[in-house]
Design an enzyme around this catalytic site. Structure first.
Site, mmCIF file in Angstrom:
data_model
loop_
_atom_site.group_PDB
_atom_site.id
_atom_site.type_symbol
_atom_site.label_atom_id
_atom_site.label_comp_id
_atom_site.label_asym_id
_atom_site.label_seq_id
_atom_site.Cartn_x
_atom_site.Cartn_y
_atom_site.Cartn_z
ATOM 1 N N GLY A 185 43.936 46.207 -27.694
ATOM 2 C CA GLY A 185 45.168 45.432 -27.680
ATOM 3 C C GLY A 185 45.230 44.546 -28.893
ATOM 4 C CE1 TYR A 238 45.386 38.344 -27.234
ATOM 5 C CE2 TYR A 238 44.958 35.994 -27.134
ATOM 6 C CZ TYR A 238 44.512 37.296 -27.058
ATOM 7 O OH TYR A 238 43.195 37.546 -26.785
ATOM 8 C CG ASP A 251 40.399 51.180 -31.632
ATOM 9 O OD1 ASP A 251 39.780 50.160 -31.246
ATOM 10 O OD2 ASP A 251 41.412 51.116 -32.370
ATOM 11 C CB SER A 305 42.663 35.648 -23.792
ATOM 12 O OG SER A 305 42.596 34.568 -24.696
ATOM 13 C CG ASN A 306 40.743 30.823 -24.717
ATOM 14 O OD1 ASN A 306 41.529 30.045 -25.268
ATOM 15 N ND2 ASN A 306 40.082 31.738 -25.412
ATOM 16 C CG HIS A 307 44.523 32.028 -26.426
ATOM 17 N ND1 HIS A 307 44.648 30.760 -26.968
ATOM 18 C CD2 HIS A 307 43.487 32.614 -27.079
ATOM 19 C CE1 HIS A 307 43.740 30.599 -27.922
ATOM 20 N NE2 HIS A 307 43.022 31.708 -28.004
HETATM 21 N N1 LIG Z 1 36.807 38.363 -29.575
HETATM 22 C C1 LIG Z 1 37.078 37.333 -28.793
HETATM 23 O O1 LIG Z 1 36.460 36.295 -28.880
HETATM 24 C C2 LIG Z 1 38.160 37.459 -27.744
HETATM 25 C C3 LIG Z 1 38.579 36.310 -27.053
HETATM 26 C C4 LIG Z 1 39.519 36.436 -26.038
HETATM 27 C C5 LIG Z 1 40.022 37.692 -25.716
HETATM 28 N N2 LIG Z 1 39.617 38.780 -26.440
HETATM 29 C C6 LIG Z 1 40.198 40.085 -26.111
HETATM 30 O O2 LIG Z 1 39.179 41.061 -26.193
HETATM 31 C C7 LIG Z 1 39.700 42.268 -26.750
HETATM 32 C C8 LIG Z 1 38.907 42.649 -27.991
HETATM 33 O O3 LIG Z 1 38.985 41.598 -28.924
HETATM 34 P P1 LIG Z 1 38.529 41.801 -30.442
HETATM 35 O O4 LIG Z 1 38.191 40.465 -30.954
HETATM 36 O O5 LIG Z 1 37.546 42.901 -30.521
HETATM 37 O O6 LIG Z 1 39.896 42.261 -31.094
HETATM 38 P P2 LIG Z 1 40.104 43.294 -32.323
HETATM 39 O O7 LIG Z 1 41.499 43.046 -32.801
HETATM 40 O O8 LIG Z 1 38.992 43.205 -33.271
HETATM 41 O O9 LIG Z 1 40.032 44.713 -31.597
HETATM 42 C C9 LIG Z 1 41.090 45.230 -30.810
HETATM 43 C C10 LIG Z 1 41.078 46.740 -30.969
HETATM 44 O O10 LIG Z 1 42.151 47.277 -30.169
HETATM 45 C C11 LIG Z 1 42.737 48.330 -30.903
HETATM 46 N N3 LIG Z 1 44.145 48.472 -30.477
HETATM 47 C C12 LIG Z 1 45.149 47.570 -30.652
HETATM 48 N N4 LIG Z 1 46.297 48.083 -30.183
HETATM 49 C C13 LIG Z 1 46.006 49.322 -29.702
HETATM 50 C C14 LIG Z 1 46.786 50.335 -29.108
HETATM 51 N N5 LIG Z 1 48.117 50.181 -28.913
HETATM 52 N N6 LIG Z 1 46.188 51.487 -28.743
HETATM 53 C C15 LIG Z 1 44.830 51.659 -28.952
HETATM 54 N N7 LIG Z 1 44.047 50.736 -29.530
HETATM 55 C C16 LIG Z 1 44.627 49.564 -29.890
HETATM 56 C C17 LIG Z 1 42.653 47.892 -32.354
HETATM 57 O O11 LIG Z 1 42.727 49.023 -33.228
HETATM 58 C C18 LIG Z 1 41.314 47.199 -32.415
HETATM 59 O O12 LIG Z 1 40.276 48.053 -32.839
HETATM 60 C C19 LIG Z 1 41.172 42.014 -27.023
HETATM 61 O O13 LIG Z 1 41.924 42.472 -25.909
HETATM 62 C C20 LIG Z 1 41.254 40.503 -27.116
HETATM 63 O O14 LIG Z 1 42.538 40.031 -26.771
HETATM 64 C C21 LIG Z 1 38.715 38.690 -27.435
#
Ligand SMILES: NC(=O)c1ccc[n+]([C@@H]2O[C@H](COP(=O)([O-])OP(=O)(O)OC[C@H]3O[C@@H](n4cnc5c(N)ncnc54)[C@H](O)[C@@H]3O)[C@@H](O)[C@H]2O)c1
Length: 269
Positions: free
Chosen positions: A71, A138, A35, A109-111
Site C-alpha cells: 500500500g 493515509y 508487490d 498505522s499509528n496514523h
Molecule cells: N515502516 C513503518 O514504520 C510503518 C509504520 C506504519 C505503518 N506501516 C505500513 O506498513 C506497510 C509497509 O510499510 P513500508 O514502510 O514497507 O512501506 P513501503 O512504501 O516501503 O512499501 C510498500 C510496498 O507496497 C507496494 N505497493 C504499493 N501500492 C501497491 C499496489 N497497489 N499493489 C501492489 N503493491 C503495492 C509498494 O510497491 C511498496 O513496495 C505499509 O502498509 C505501511 O502503511 C509501516
C-alpha cells in the site's frame, strides 16, 4: 488454527517487506512474495497490482495466512490512497475470503489515531480502543482497513490482527520515534505472534518495542504472546542532544501522529 507455514507477504519490495523477508524465514515460514514492483533477487515473486483481482486470487490460493504490507505508506492524494489502500485492501480480503484463507495480519498505522494527544509524563498510556482520529487520508485508509477487518471477521469468520505500527526502521532517527519505534527484530516477533496466536477474531494491537518513552499500551499485543526485547532509550542521548526534547506546544510533537497532523493535505493538482 494450525500454525501457518506458507504466508503471502504483500508489499515484499518495500522497506518493511525487505526487513521481514530476511527475518521471518527464521521462524519457519515459507514466504510467497507479492508487490507491484519487482522484488530484487526474487525472480519467483508475483509482480502485480492489488487492483488485479485474478492475480490476487492466485496469490492467496493455498496460503495459511497473509501478511498485508502493500500500500501507499505515506500521505498522498486521496485518489491514490483510495486505489491502493482502500480498494486494494478490499480486493485482498475478497480474494482471501473466496480462497478460504483463515487469517490476515494487516499493517495498520499509528496514523489511524494520529490526532490523539500523546500522553504527558504520568498520564496513562493510550489504549487500543481509543477513538480513531486519522491525521491524513493515509491514516483514514488504515482506519478503513481496521473496519474492513472487523466486517470480514463478523460476517465471514476471517481473522485479522491489525497492527498499528509505530516506526519500524533499523534505528530511531527522531526524538518522536523514541516513543513509537519498533525494532525490526521486535517487528518479526510481533508479526510471528500475530500469525500464530489462537483465536484472535479481529484484534487491534500497537506495534512497537518496549520503549522507555512508549506512548501506547502493548497489552493486546502481549496477549498474543508478543514479548518485545528492544528499547529505543539507548538512542535517546544522541537524538535529544541533536534535536532537543519534544515541545508540548508544538502539535507535531504533542500528538501520536507527529508531523502528519500539521502537514498540509496533498490535493490531486
Ligand atoms: N515502516 C513503518 O514504520 C510503518 C509504520 C506504519 C505503518 N506501516 C505500513 O506498513 C506497510 C509497509 O510499510 P513500508 O514502510 O514497507 O512501506 P513501503 O512504501 O516501503 O512499501 C510498500 C510496498 O507496497 C507496494 N505497493 C504499493 N501500492 C501497491 C499496489 N497497489 N499493489 C501492489 N503493491 C503495492 C509498494 O510497491 C511498496 O513496495 C505499509 O502498509 C505501511 O502503511 C509501516
Amino acid at each position: 488454527m494450525p500454525a501457518p507455514r506458507t504466508v503471502l507477504l504483500t508489499g515484499a519490495a518495500g522497506g518493511l517487506g525487505t526487513l521481514m523477508r530476511s527475518l521471518l524465514p527464521e521462524y519457519g515460514y515459507t514466504l510467497r512474495l507479492f508487490d507491484v514492483r519487482p522484488v530484487e533477487g526474487e525472480p519467483d515473486a508475483i509482480t502485480a497490482d492489488l487492483a488485479d483481482r485474478d492475480a490476487l486470487r492466485e496469490a492467496v490460493r493455498g496460503v495459511d495466512a497473509v501478511l498485508h504490507l502493500a500500500g501507499i505508506s505515506l500521505e498522498a492524494p486521496f485518489e491514490k490512497i483510495l486505489r491502493s489502500n482502500v480498494e486494494g485492501t478490499y480486493h485482498l480480503y475478497e480474494a482471501a475470503r473466496q480462497e478460504g484463507v483463515p487469517r490476515i495480519v494487516f499493517a495498520s498505522s499509528n496514523h489511524a489515531v494520529g490526532f490523539t494527544p500523546a500522553p504527558r509524563a504520568g498520564e496513562p498510556l493510550i489504549p487500543v480502543d481509543t477513538p480513531r482520529r486519522p491525521d491524513t487520508f493515509y491514516g483514514l485508509s488504515k482506519s478503513f482497513g481496521e473496519d474492513l477487518a472487523q466486517l470480514y471477521w463478523d460476517k465471514h469468520g476471517l481473522e485479522t490482527v491489525s497492527v498499528r505500527i509505530g516506526s519500524c526502521f533499523p534505528e530511531p532517527t527522531s526524538v518522536r520515534m523514541l516513543s513509537v519505534w519498533m525494532s525490526p527484530a521486535d517487528g518479526a516477533r510481533l508479526f510471528h505472534a500475530a500469525l500464530t496466536a489462537e483465536e484472535v477474531g479481529h484484534t487491534v494491537v500497537y506495534g512497537s518495542s518496549a520503549n522507555t518513552r512508549l506512548w501506547w499500551d502493548l497489552t493486546s499485543a502481549r496477549a498474543l504472546g508478543y514479548e518485545p526485547r528492544d528499547d529505543s532509550e539507548p538512542y535517546a542521548g544522541k537524538l535529544v542532544a541533536e534535536q532537543g526534547e519534544l515541545d508540548p506546544e508544538n502539535p507535531a510533537h504533542s500528538h501520536l501522529g507527529g508531523h502528519f497532523v500539521n502537514d498540509p493535505p496533498i490535493w490531486p493538482h
